[in-house]
Design a protein around this motif. Structure first.
Motif, PDB file in Angstrom:
ATOM      1  N   LEU A 248      -0.805  15.864  12.541  1.00  9.46           N
ATOM      2  CA  LEU A 248       0.264  16.888  12.819  1.00  9.46           C
ATOM      3  C   LEU A 248       0.192  17.748  11.960  1.00  9.46           C
ATOM      4  N   THR A 249       0.335  18.976  12.626  1.00 10.24           N
ATOM      5  CA  THR A 249       0.278  20.382  11.569  1.00 10.24           C
ATOM      6  C   THR A 249       1.594  20.430  11.087  1.00 10.24           C
ATOM      7  N   PRO A 250       1.908  21.162  10.047  1.00 13.55           N
ATOM      8  CA  PRO A 250       3.508  21.449   9.441  1.00 13.55           C
ATOM      9  C   PRO A 250       4.125  22.097  10.491  1.00 13.55           C
ATOM     10  N   ASP A 251       4.000  22.763  11.382  1.00  9.25           N
ATOM     11  CA  ASP A 251       4.525  23.545  12.456  1.00  9.25           C
ATOM     12  C   ASP A 251       5.025  22.499  13.509  1.00  9.25           C
ATOM     13  N   GLU A 252       3.846  21.596  13.695  1.00  7.33           N
ATOM     14  CA  GLU A 252       4.217  20.349  14.711  1.00  7.33           C
ATOM     15  C   GLU A 252       5.114  19.747  14.250  1.00  7.33           C
ATOM     16  N   LEU A 253       5.163  19.173  13.048  1.00  4.10           N
ATOM     17  CA  LEU A 253       6.091  18.323  12.524  1.00  4.10           C
ATOM     18  C   LEU A 253       7.603  18.774  12.375  1.00  4.10           C
ATOM     19  N   ALA A 254       7.815  20.429  12.089  1.00  5.44           N
ATOM     20  CA  ALA A 254       8.922  21.105  12.148  1.00  5.44           C
ATOM     21  C   ALA A 254       9.602  20.926  13.299  1.00  5.44           C
ATOM     22  N   ASN A 255       8.959  21.013  14.297  1.00  4.84           N
ATOM     23  CA  ASN A 255       9.343  21.025  15.766  1.00  4.84           C
ATOM     24  C   ASN A 255       9.379  19.701  16.520  1.00  4.84           C
TER      25      ASN A 255
ATOM     26  N   ARG B 141       0.753  -0.911  -0.157  1.00  3.00           N
ATOM     27  CA  ARG B 141      -0.109   0.005   0.099  1.00  3.00           C
ATOM     28  C   ARG B 141       0.800   1.224   0.139  1.00  3.00           C
ATOM     29  N   GLY B 142       2.141   0.970   0.154  1.00  2.00           N
ATOM     30  CA  GLY B 142       3.173   2.458   0.209  1.00  2.00           C
ATOM     31  C   GLY B 142       3.322   2.745   1.646  1.00  2.00           C
ATOM     32  N   ASP B 143       2.945   1.834   2.655  1.00  2.73           N
ATOM     33  CA  ASP B 143       3.198   2.277   4.112  1.00  2.73           C
ATOM     34  C   ASP B 143       4.609   2.511   4.267  1.00  2.73           C
ATOM     35  N   VAL B 144       5.016   3.803   5.227  1.00  2.00           N
ATOM     36  CA  VAL B 144       6.194   3.697   5.852  1.00  2.00           C
ATOM     37  C   VAL B 144       6.074   4.328   7.049  1.00  2.00           C
ATOM     38  N   ALA B 145       6.785   3.502   8.165  1.00  2.00           N
ATOM     39  CA  ALA B 145       6.797   4.203   9.677  1.00  2.00           C
ATOM     40  C   ALA B 145       7.575   4.610  10.008  1.00  2.00           C
ATOM     41  N   LEU B 146       7.083   5.890  10.845  1.00  2.00           N
ATOM     42  CA  LEU B 146       8.280   6.986  11.448  1.00  2.00           C
ATOM     43  C   LEU B 146       7.851   6.987  12.933  1.00  2.00           C
ATOM     44  N   VAL B 147       8.848   6.913  13.885  1.00  2.00           N
ATOM     45  CA  VAL B 147       8.474   7.511  15.206  1.00  2.00           C
ATOM     46  C   VAL B 147       8.515   8.897  15.170  1.00  2.00           C
ATOM     47  N   ILE B 148       7.458   9.552  15.533  1.00  4.51           N
ATOM     48  CA  ILE B 148       7.552  11.052  15.721  1.00  4.51           C
ATOM     49  C   ILE B 148       6.832  11.497  17.358  1.00  4.51           C
ATOM     50  N   ASN B 149       7.726  12.030  17.947  1.00  5.39           N
ATOM     51  CA  ASN B 149       7.521  12.311  19.352  1.00  5.39           C
ATOM     52  C   ASN B 149       7.092  11.297  20.026  1.00  5.39           C
TER      53      ASN B 149
END
Length: 106
Positions: free
Chosen positions: A71-78, A6-14
């Motif tokens: 997540l908003t772009p600002d939240e992702l950036a920080n 399906r094209g899934d990629v996992a990433l741990v954020i916060n």
């Protein structure tokens, strides 16, 4: 659980595992935001390592959107991204590759 078909990629954020996916809508948004002539142009940027941090963030944001993360772009950036900038770039490149390549069934 990620599904490479399906094209899934996992990433741990916060500290939380997120599943990213580039849907057609996410890809269209990505093209418009990055003002690329085509997605092939964006793929070429990553293949030649001429991509910017903005490209990485835009790809991750599109993938998070496609995966249903709010997540908003600002939240992702920080955010604290597992693996730091290299982990983020690696996940963005994998996300882009999985959008256009059929995974190895092995």
């Amino acid at each position: 659980m990620t599904n490479p078909w399906r094209g899934d990629v996992a990433l741990v954020i916060n500290g939380e595992r997120q599943i990213m996916r580039l849907t057609l809508g996410a890809l269209a948004s990505l093209e418009a935001e990055l003002e690329v002539g085509s997605l092939v142009d964006l793929v070429e940027r990553f293949e030649s390592t001429a991509f910017s941090v903005a490209d990485v963030l835009a790809l991750l944001q599109a993938g998070l959107q496609g995966g249903g993360c709010a997540l908003t772009p600002d939240e992702l950036a920080n955010a604290d991204i597992a693996g730091g900038p290299m982990g983020a770039a690696r996940a963005a490149a994998e996300l882009l590759a999985r959008a256009f390549v059929v995974p190895d069934p092995a």
